[in-house]
Design an enzyme around this catalytic site. Structure first.
Site, PDB file in Angstrom:
ATOM      1  N   CYS B  57      -6.922  -1.259   8.762  1.00 41.24           N
ATOM      2  CA  CYS B  57      -5.485  -1.336   8.450  1.00 41.24           C
ATOM      3  C   CYS B  57      -4.705  -1.908   9.632  1.00 41.24           C
ATOM      4  CB  CYS B  57      -4.936   0.045   8.103  1.00 41.24           C
ATOM      5  SG  CYS B  57      -5.745   0.771   6.678  1.00 41.24           S
ATOM      6  N   ARG B 134      -6.482  -1.236  -0.941  1.00 41.22           N
ATOM      7  CA  ARG B 134      -5.767  -2.381  -0.343  1.00 41.22           C
ATOM      8  C   ARG B 134      -5.241  -3.277  -1.465  1.00 41.22           C
ATOM      9  NH1 ARG B 134      -7.072  -1.728   4.855  1.00 41.22           N
ATOM     10  NH2 ARG B 134      -9.021  -0.610   5.198  1.00 41.22           N
TER      11      ARG B 134
END
Lengths: 73, 220
Positions: B57, B134
């Site tokens: 991330c 995601r």
């Protein structure tokens, strides 16, 4: 609130937005003059409307008397 | 044989659909409370990440920050999301700036109650029941959902593909054309196939670069 600090004073970005509203303006003009994204202007002005710092007249927005005094704090 | 009684109930989750109005929301972010309608008139990339302070991330946030100026030029705003608190987001964004020297210029939704994540189908329980996958949602200036990308927890997204997708969608809107596989700005585009026999016969006489009546390209 993103515009008002816990002690009741304005955040720096709120001061910038409110200072741009000394005379009635449309939101797009405020975004241009402050160089802030339009979504942030909309979000900030919504909060300041609720707090009585800004008023809307005919699609334009301006600082209220309370709002103008807040800038000086 | 013993009968097994199911003890788990399956939650029915709605997923947003392409070509429809993107689900409206109001959410707390690192830049104050925002509503989807605040982005009207701009393109918006709403994206989720699994959790703050995680390595993949972090690389993605740096990637999004790097393409932010290019997105701005295209009239696109960015809005991140995860099921973390605003304090966690602020701490992570400050950490990225301190350790990686990258300033995160876009707001990040603190979706602790998973309201937005649920609206957009960002949680895929097969992967994780608590983290958002995601996801990328491209929403146009009218608030229509134009594209979706879903990546698993393990795989970081490709920022160049996101830019390419924006370029392709904006080219489609501007020129009423489609874009072929691996298309990049400056390359030939696809003329939408004819709908009638008459149009098909006409198509081959229109001066396009055609392989056949249904497969014609042109330069912009």
């Amino acid at each position: 609130m993103a515009c008002i600090n816990p002690d009741g004073t304005l955040t720096p970005s709120a001061k910038v937005v409110l200072s741009a509203l000394s005379s009635p303006r449309i939101l797009e003009d405020v975004a241009k003059s402050t160089e802030l994204p339009l979504f942030r202007i909309r979000s900030s002005i919504r909060e300041m409307l609720e707090a009585g710092l800004v008023e809307q007249k005919g699609g334009k927005y301006a600082a209220t008397k309370v709002g103008r005094e807040k800038i000086k704090e | 044989m013993e009968e097994k009684i199911a003890t788990e109930t399956k939650e029915i989750v709605s997923m947003p659909r392409l070509g429809e109005q993107a689900p409206a929301f109001e959410a707390l972010t690192t830049q104050g409370t925002v509503r989807l309608e605040d982005f009207k008139g701009s393109w918006l990339i709403l994206f989720s990440h699994p959790a703050d302070f995680t390595p993949v991330c972090t690389t993605e946030f740096i990637g999004f920050a790097e393409i932010h100026p290019q997105l701005k030029k295209r009239g696109v705003e960015l809005l991140g999301l995860s099921v973390d608190s605003v304090s966690s987001h602020i701490a992570w964004v400050r950490n990225i700036e301190e350790k990686m020297e990258v300033r995160i210029p876009f707001p990040v939704i603190a979706d602790l109650d998973k309201k937005v994540a649920t609206l957009y189908g960002m949680i895929h329980p097969g992967e994780s029941k608590t983290e958002t996958s995601r996801c990328v949602f491209v929403i146009d200036p009218e608030g229509i959902l134009r594209a979706m990308i879903y990546y698993p927890l393990t795989t970081g997204r490709n920022m160049q593909e996101i830019l390419r997708l924006i370029d392709a969608l904006q080219t489609t809107d501007k020129h009423k054309v489609a874009t072929p596989a691996n298309w990049k700005p400056g390359e030939v585009v696809i003329i939408p196939p004819p709908n009638t026999q008459e149009m098909a016969e006409q198509r081959l006489k229109e001066g396009y670069e055609c392989k056949d009546w249904y497969f014609c390209k042109k330069k912009l």
